[in-house]
Write an enzyme that holds these catalytic residues in place. Structure first.
Site, short mmCIF file in Angstrom:
data_model
loop_
_atom_site.label_atom_id
_atom_site.label_comp_id
_atom_site.label_asym_id
_atom_site.label_seq_id
_atom_site.Cartn_x
_atom_site.Cartn_y
_atom_site.Cartn_z
N CYS A 126 -4.64 -3.20 2.92
CA CYS A 126 -4.52 -2.90 4.36
C CYS A 126 -5.65 -3.36 5.32
O CYS A 126 -5.69 -4.45 5.36
CB CYS A 126 -3.95 -1.62 4.43
SG CYS A 126 -3.02 -1.64 6.07
N GLU B 115 0.83 -1.16 0.02
CA GLU B 115 -0.01 0.05 0.02
C GLU B 115 1.00 1.31 -0.02
O GLU B 115 1.99 1.24 0.49
CB GLU B 115 -0.90 -0.16 1.30
CG GLU B 115 -1.65 1.04 1.81
CD GLU B 115 -2.19 1.28 2.94
OE1 GLU B 115 -1.59 0.61 3.68
OE2 GLU B 115 -3.44 1.76 3.07
N ASN C 162 -7.46 5.51 -1.94
CA ASN C 162 -6.23 4.76 -1.55
C ASN C 162 -6.27 3.64 -2.53
O ASN C 162 -7.37 3.02 -2.41
CB ASN C 162 -6.20 4.41 -0.16
CG ASN C 162 -4.99 3.75 0.21
OD1 ASN C 162 -4.17 3.25 -0.39
ND2 ASN C 162 -4.76 3.70 1.65
N LYS D 192 -9.44 1.28 -2.00
CA LYS D 192 -9.66 0.72 -0.68
C LYS D 192 -11.00 0.96 -0.23
O LYS D 192 -11.73 1.90 -0.15
CB LYS D 192 -8.72 1.26 0.29
CG LYS D 192 -8.60 0.69 1.68
CD LYS D 192 -7.36 1.49 2.30
CE LYS D 192 -7.21 1.08 3.64
NZ LYS D 192 -5.91 1.47 4.57
N ASN E 298 0.31 -0.98 5.21
CA ASN E 298 1.22 -0.01 6.00
C ASN E 298 0.73 -0.11 7.53
O ASN E 298 -0.42 0.29 7.82
CB ASN E 298 1.31 1.33 5.60
CG ASN E 298 2.03 1.77 4.35
OD1 ASN E 298 2.39 2.89 4.19
ND2 ASN E 298 2.04 0.63 3.21
N GLU F 276 -6.33 8.44 7.89
CA GLU F 276 -6.73 7.93 6.62
C GLU F 276 -8.17 8.53 6.24
O GLU F 276 -8.34 9.24 4.94
CB GLU F 276 -6.79 6.61 6.41
CG GLU F 276 -5.36 5.96 6.20
CD GLU F 276 -5.43 4.57 5.68
OE1 GLU F 276 -4.96 3.50 6.63
OE2 GLU F 276 -5.85 4.32 4.68
N1 ING Z 1 -3.22 0.48 8.75
C1 ING Z 1 -3.63 -0.13 9.59
C2 ING Z 1 -4.23 -1.79 9.46
O1 ING Z 1 -5.44 -2.15 9.14
C3 ING Z 1 -5.02 0.31 11.52
C4 ING Z 1 -5.01 0.61 10.06
C5 ING Z 1 -4.08 0.97 12.30
C6 ING Z 1 -5.81 -0.70 12.18
C7 ING Z 1 -3.93 0.60 13.79
C8 ING Z 1 -5.75 -0.96 13.30
C9 ING Z 1 -5.09 -0.20 14.29
O2 ING Z 1 -3.34 -2.51 9.22
C10 ING Z 1 -4.16 0.59 7.29
N2 ING Z 1 -3.38 1.43 6.37
O3 ING Z 1 -5.15 0.31 6.88
#
Ligand code: ING
Length: 304
Positions: free
Chosen positions: A171, A47, A110, A127, A196, A145
């Site tokens: 992601c 991503e 995204n 996404k 990420n 995001e």
């Molecule tokens: N990153 C994270 C993921 O789902 C996230 C979002 C961050 C989820 C922290 C839970 C806790 O791996 C992205 N870019 O979606």
């Protein structure tokens, strides 16, 4: 003769904000060359594989935000990667920030594009599950995001790649069962995704030790329950001061991890996916036509 597709997952280490697009594209070309040398027939990048994960910051200036986006794909600085695909005869899935005009509006998605072994565009995915918030929230890992991206509007399309049905995800999509089920129902045999994912989870310290478990668990379950091969590429390492997890992997329709990255840097893992294994797994249990009963699932039982 088994029907196979050799999949490469091209994990990247951190892409710092100071890096130029040219430097970053150069790294991706080098990873594609390593994938080709290892016999890969298709590759997947993370991503946001062209920039730092900027939703870790609150940015107000739209021009500053839009500098992380691609207004055309390929563009002048990314064409080099598409040329490499044609030169190496290895297609790829690439995650990036898409800036586009649609319905007379400027849109920010995204996005992940699938590119053929001739370097030509095949298909696009945006996404669906956009996590985080639009404003920083006290006591949480800043994850904005929803400030910068709209949720995707293309569903879960599946594309033909050399006679193999390939779907895409990004992601947070990998945490939701719907992602794999919709790709499977749409005919996917292989799902390519990038992520990420921050190591720290300030809002839930009790879950902090589970970051890698919660990375692999949904993908292994999704692969098993939807008889999919999955190639998952992390952007890993310490990126602009934030630790991102690695754990890139290739997962079989049995749910087994067939290959896994061992570093937090640029690394290519490769596996020759036996696509006939999908049929074996469907015969053993996941024969959707025979065993699933979607017409009955909707009945909500009376509260007991
Ligand atoms: N990153 C994270 C993921 O789902 C996230 C979002 C961050 C989820 C922290 C839970 C806790 O791996 C992205 N870019 O979606």
């Amino acid at each position: 003769m088994a029907r196979c597709l050799t999949i490469a997952v091209c994990q990247t280490g951190p892409i710092q904000r100071r890096a130029t697009r040219a430097e970053t594209v150069g790294r991706l070309v080098h990873l594609l060359e390593k994938a080709a040398a290892a016999g890969a027939e298709i590759a997947v990048f993370p991503e946001m594989a062209l920039t730092t994960f900027f939703p870790r910051w609150r940015i107000d200036d739209q021009a500053e935000i839009d500098a992380f986006f691609e207004a055309s794909m390929p563009g002048p600085e990314t064409q080099r990667l598409y040329n490499a695909a044609a030169r190496l005869k290895v297609g790829f899935a690439l995650g990036y920030c898409e800036l586009t005009q649609e319905n007379d509006r400027t849109r920010h998605f995204n996005t992940m594009d699938l590119v053929g072994l001739d370097g030509a565009f095949i298909g696009r995915y945006r996404k669906m599950h956009v996590p985080g918030s639009s404003e920083p929230e006290a006591g949480t890992t800043t994850h904005l995001e929803r400030r910068y991206f709209e949720p995707g509007n293309l569903g879960f399309p599946v594309f033909d790649y050399r006679g193999v049905r390939v779907g895409l995800a990004i992601c947070n999509d990998r945490r939701w069962p719907e992602t794999y089920r919709m790709l499977c129902l749409n005919g996917a045999e292989v799902a390519l995704l990038g992520y990420n994912t921050p190591l720290l989870l300030d809002e839930a310290p009790a879950l902090a030790h589970l970051r890698m478990f919660h990375n692999h668990l949904p993908m292994q379950a999704g692969a098993y329950q939807n008889t999919l091969w999955i190639g998952a590429a992390a952007k890993a390492g310490l990126e602009d001061g934030q630790a991102l997890i690695g754990g890139s992997c290739i997962i079989a329709p049995t749910g087994e991890i067939a290959a896994q990255a061992m570093s937090l840097d640029d690394e290519v893992i490769v596996h020759r996916a036996d696509l006939d294994l999908i049929e074996v797994c469907r015969k053993v249990n996941f024969n959707f036509a025979l065993y699933r009963r979607p017409d009955q699932y909707g009945r909500i039982s009376e509260p007991v």
